[in-house]
Design an enzyme around this catalytic site. Structure first.
Site, PDB file in Angstrom:
ATOM      1  N   SER A 186       0.826  -1.211   0.000  1.00  0.00           N
ATOM      2  CA  SER A 186       0.000   0.000   0.000  1.00  0.00           C
ATOM      3  C   SER A 186       0.862   1.264   0.000  1.00  0.00           C
ATOM      4  O   SER A 186       1.841   1.372   0.749  1.00  0.00           O
ATOM      5  CB  SER A 186      -0.910   0.021   1.231  1.00  0.00           C
ATOM      6  OG  SER A 186      -1.576   1.261   1.294  1.00  0.00           O
ATOM      7  N   ARG A 187       0.454   2.225  -0.809  1.00  0.00           N
ATOM      8  CA  ARG A 187       1.174   3.506  -0.840  1.00  0.00           C
ATOM      9  C   ARG A 187       0.544   4.519   0.104  1.00  0.00           C
ATOM     10  O   ARG A 187       1.028   5.649   0.229  1.00  0.00           O
ATOM     11  CB  ARG A 187       1.176   4.064  -2.267  1.00  0.00           C
ATOM     12  CG  ARG A 187       2.058   3.249  -3.200  1.00  0.00           C
ATOM     13  CD  ARG A 187       1.953   3.742  -4.634  1.00  0.00           C
ATOM     14  NE  ARG A 187       2.510   2.708  -5.514  1.00  0.00           N
ATOM     15  CZ  ARG A 187       3.642   2.856  -6.188  1.00  0.00           C
ATOM     16  NH1 ARG A 187       4.316   3.965  -6.112  1.00  0.00           N
ATOM     17  NH2 ARG A 187       4.068   1.884  -6.970  1.00  0.00           N
ATOM     18  N   THR A 224      -8.515  -1.545   2.618  1.00  0.00           N
ATOM     19  CA  THR A 224      -8.206  -1.964   1.250  1.00  0.00           C
ATOM     20  C   THR A 224      -8.484  -3.446   1.089  1.00  0.00           C
ATOM     21  O   THR A 224      -9.017  -4.103   1.992  1.00  0.00           O
ATOM     22  CB  THR A 224      -6.763  -1.531   0.870  1.00  0.00           C
ATOM     23  OG1 THR A 224      -6.568  -1.787  -0.508  1.00  0.00           O
ATOM     24  CG2 THR A 224      -5.691  -2.271   1.675  1.00  0.00           C
ATOM     25  N   LYS A 243     -12.966  -4.551   2.040  1.00  0.00           N
ATOM     26  CA  LYS A 243     -13.904  -3.448   1.821  1.00  0.00           C
ATOM     27  C   LYS A 243     -15.373  -3.842   2.052  1.00  0.00           C
ATOM     28  O   LYS A 243     -16.166  -3.041   2.519  1.00  0.00           O
ATOM     29  CB  LYS A 243     -13.736  -2.882   0.410  1.00  0.00           C
ATOM     30  CG  LYS A 243     -12.417  -2.148   0.218  1.00  0.00           C
ATOM     31  CD  LYS A 243     -12.347  -1.497  -1.156  1.00  0.00           C
ATOM     32  CE  LYS A 243     -11.043  -0.744  -1.327  1.00  0.00           C
ATOM     33  NZ  LYS A 243     -11.019   0.010  -2.590  1.00  0.00           N
ATOM     34  N   ASP A 264     -13.682   6.250  -3.156  1.00  0.00           N
ATOM     35  CA  ASP A 264     -13.041   5.890  -4.428  1.00  0.00           C
ATOM     36  C   ASP A 264     -13.682   6.644  -5.603  1.00  0.00           C
ATOM     37  O   ASP A 264     -12.987   7.125  -6.503  1.00  0.00           O
ATOM     38  CB  ASP A 264     -13.129   4.380  -4.682  1.00  0.00           C
ATOM     39  CG  ASP A 264     -12.173   3.589  -3.797  1.00  0.00           C
ATOM     40  OD1 ASP A 264     -11.146   4.154  -3.368  1.00  0.00           O
ATOM     41  OD2 ASP A 264     -12.460   2.409  -3.531  1.00  0.00           O
ATOM     42  N   GLY A 286     -14.525  -3.280 -18.368  1.00  0.00           N
ATOM     43  CA  GLY A 286     -14.234  -4.076 -17.170  1.00  0.00           C
ATOM     44  C   GLY A 286     -15.383  -4.029 -16.185  1.00  0.00           C
ATOM     45  O   GLY A 286     -16.056  -2.997 -16.054  1.00  0.00           O
ATOM     46  N   ALA A 287     -15.627  -5.148 -15.513  1.00  0.00           N
ATOM     47  CA  ALA A 287     -16.760  -5.229 -14.578  1.00  0.00           C
ATOM     48  C   ALA A 287     -16.337  -5.842 -13.250  1.00  0.00           C
ATOM     49  O   ALA A 287     -17.125  -6.488 -12.577  1.00  0.00           O
ATOM     50  CB  ALA A 287     -17.894  -6.031 -15.223  1.00  0.00           C
ATOM     51  N   GLY A 288     -15.088  -5.643 -12.850  1.00  0.00           N
ATOM     52  CA  GLY A 288     -14.595  -6.155 -11.570  1.00  0.00           C
ATOM     53  C   GLY A 288     -14.909  -5.188 -10.439  1.00  0.00           C
ATOM     54  O   GLY A 288     -15.721  -4.271 -10.596  1.00  0.00           O
ATOM     55  N   GLY A 289     -14.260  -5.373  -9.317  1.00  0.00           N
ATOM     56  CA  GLY A 289     -14.517  -4.573  -8.126  1.00  0.00           C
ATOM     57  C   GLY A 289     -14.336  -3.087  -8.365  1.00  0.00           C
ATOM     58  O   GLY A 289     -15.107  -2.265  -7.873  1.00  0.00           O
ATOM     59  N   GLY A 295      -3.898   7.244 -13.687  1.00  0.00           N
ATOM     60  CA  GLY A 295      -4.631   6.658 -12.569  1.00  0.00           C
ATOM     61  C   GLY A 295      -4.147   7.009 -11.172  1.00  0.00           C
ATOM     62  O   GLY A 295      -4.875   6.825 -10.197  1.00  0.00           O
TER      63      GLY A 295
HETATM   64  P1  ATR Z   1     -10.979  -6.033  -9.484  1.00  0.00           P
HETATM   65  O1  ATR Z   1     -12.154  -6.586  -8.752  1.00  0.00           O
HETATM   66  O2  ATR Z   1      -9.849  -5.672  -8.604  1.00  0.00           O
HETATM   67  O3  ATR Z   1     -11.348  -4.962 -10.451  1.00  0.00           O
HETATM   68  P2  ATR Z   1     -11.082  -8.393 -11.062  1.00  0.00           P
HETATM   69  O4  ATR Z   1     -12.348  -8.731 -10.416  1.00  0.00           O
HETATM   70  O5  ATR Z   1     -10.106  -9.484 -11.250  1.00  0.00           O
HETATM   71  O6  ATR Z   1     -10.348  -7.241 -10.316  1.00  0.00           O
HETATM   72  O7  ATR Z   1     -11.427  -7.711 -12.471  1.00  0.00           O
HETATM   73  C1  ATR Z   1     -10.517  -7.574 -13.434  1.00  0.00           C
HETATM   74  C2  ATR Z   1     -11.195  -7.053 -14.698  1.00  0.00           C
HETATM   75  O8  ATR Z   1     -10.236  -7.175 -15.739  1.00  0.00           O
HETATM   76  C3  ATR Z   1     -12.419  -7.858 -15.122  1.00  0.00           C
HETATM   77  O9  ATR Z   1     -13.338  -7.000 -15.743  1.00  0.00           O
HETATM   78  C4  ATR Z   1     -11.820  -8.839 -16.107  1.00  0.00           C
HETATM   79  O10 ATR Z   1     -12.712  -9.366 -17.069  1.00  0.00           O
HETATM   80  P3  ATR Z   1     -13.497 -10.751 -16.776  1.00  0.00           P
HETATM   81  O11 ATR Z   1     -14.662 -10.405 -15.945  1.00  0.00           O
HETATM   82  O12 ATR Z   1     -13.855 -11.242 -18.138  1.00  0.00           O
HETATM   83  O13 ATR Z   1     -12.505 -11.643 -16.075  1.00  0.00           O
HETATM   84  C5  ATR Z   1     -10.816  -7.939 -16.795  1.00  0.00           C
HETATM   85  N1  ATR Z   1      -9.791  -8.719 -17.508  1.00  0.00           N
HETATM   86  C6  ATR Z   1      -8.854  -9.497 -16.971  1.00  0.00           C
HETATM   87  N2  ATR Z   1      -8.095 -10.050 -17.952  1.00  0.00           N
HETATM   88  C7  ATR Z   1      -8.593  -9.602 -19.142  1.00  0.00           C
HETATM   89  C8  ATR Z   1      -8.250  -9.797 -20.526  1.00  0.00           C
HETATM   90  N3  ATR Z   1      -7.232 -10.575 -20.901  1.00  0.00           N
HETATM   91  N4  ATR Z   1      -8.984  -9.149 -21.463  1.00  0.00           N
HETATM   92  C9  ATR Z   1     -10.014  -8.364 -21.098  1.00  0.00           C
HETATM   93  N5  ATR Z   1     -10.389  -8.137 -19.817  1.00  0.00           N
HETATM   94  C10 ATR Z   1      -9.687  -8.748 -18.845  1.00  0.00           C
END
Ligand code: ATR
Length: 283
Positions: A20-21, A67, A71, A108, A134-137, A250
């Site tokens: 962590s920074r 973090t 969370k 955030d 992207g649809a992650g956290g 970022g």
């Molecule tokens: P966080 O929750 O920290 O954002 P994560 O849940 O691992 O991390 O999400 C990573 C994001 O990067 C996701 O949207 C993931 O897409 P998937 O839902 O299809 O896994 C995306 N991602 C990871 N590798 C990828 C790749 N090679 N091409 C496109 N998207 C990618």
């Protein structure tokens, strides 16, 4: 800086927390403003996170940042959630109130928008749809913040469509049906309407391949930002700058999300400066 017995103490709770920074960031401000305070790493394993959070008032801490991976558990543990934390179901900032109760916030989204405002002056959320990849956290907070700032719609694309559908449905419950999901194969053509493009995936991070996205359809007026900050100029940002787009890196999101916590714990509204950015990146 030498601290006294009266020092105000806060920290960052995570597992692992060594990368962590935030201690460096808050430490810079404590020093700059001459505050009798400390900001420390709190290394807490997941099974002890709720217990550790509940112990903050007993230990006399002013609060802490939270973090990965704590969370969500923080959101379930604190006594009060502000609107930002309720909207995303995750807490990154805990403030111990005067009465000893715990307030959870999520800054955030604030950090994301403030970074855009600082990095692309004149940027307006209502200029048109924002494309989020992207649809992650990380995507959840970013989308909520963009809609909150006044964007008419967010267009969401993710390699795994189901994950984007689930996130859009979830966000619709609190923010209305303003997140439209598109197939991964459409990610380049939908850029033709975008006012803002955001990468929330891990692609482009050091050690990962670049995000597979051609920007040819993106209007010249669109702003491009990436939540990845290692490297600071990701291949996506480099390609966007090459095409003449305004780009926002970022690291500013990290710096700006820290402001509300610092103000609440230490009583000073801190400033994000170029000097701070260089210092935090220098760790
Ligand atoms: P966080 O929750 O920290 O954002 P994560 O849940 O691992 O991390 O999400 C990573 C994001 O990067 C996701 O949207 C993931 O897409 P998937 O839902 O299809 O896994 C995306 N991602 C990871 N590798 C990828 C790749 N090679 N091409 C496109 N998207 C990618």
């Amino acid at each position: 800086m030498i601290i006294s017995g009266k020092a105000k103490v806060a920290g960052v709770m995570g597992w692992p927390v060594g990368h962590s920074r935030s201690p460096r960031l808050h430490g810079f401000w404590l020093d700059k403003y001459g505050i009798d305070g400390a900001y420390v790493p709190l290394s807490v394993p997941p099974e002890r996170a709720a217990e550790a959070i509940r112990a903050l008032p007993a230990l006399g801490l002013r609060g802490c940042n939270v973090t990965v991976p704590h969370k969500e558990i923080a959101a379930a543990t604190v006594d009060h959630l502000d609107e930002s934390a309720r909207g995303v179901g995750a807490v990154n900032t805990i403030v111990v109130r005067e009465d000893g109760s715990l307030e959870g916030r999520n800054t955030d989204g604030f950090g994301f928008v403030e970074n855009l405002r600082a990095g692309a002056p004149g940027w307006r959320a209502d200029a048109g749809p924002a494309v989020v990849v992207g649809a992650g956290g990380a995507a959840r907070g970013v989308i909520a913040a963009i809609l909150d700032a006044g964007a008419p719609e967010v267009w969401l694309v993710n390699r795994t469509r189901e994950r984007a559908d689930a996130l859009a449905a979830d966000l619709a419950a609190t923010l209305g049906p303003k997140t439209r999901v598109f197939d991964w194969v459409s990610r380049e053509t939908i850029l033709a309407e975008a006012a803002l493009l955001v990468n929330t995936t891990t692609q482009g991070m050091a050690g990962q391949p670049p995000l597979d996205l051609d920007l040819r359809h993106l209007p010249a007026s669109a702003v491009v930002t990436d939540i990845v900050y290692t490297p600071l100029v990701t291949p996506l940002l480099a390609a966007a700058a090459e095409r003449g787009h305004r780009t926002v890196d970022g690291i500013g999101m990290l710096l700006h999300q820290a402001r509300p916590g610092f103000a609440a714990w230490f009583g000073v509204e801190p400033e994000v400066t170029e000097e701070l950015k260089v210092f935090v990146l220098g760790s």
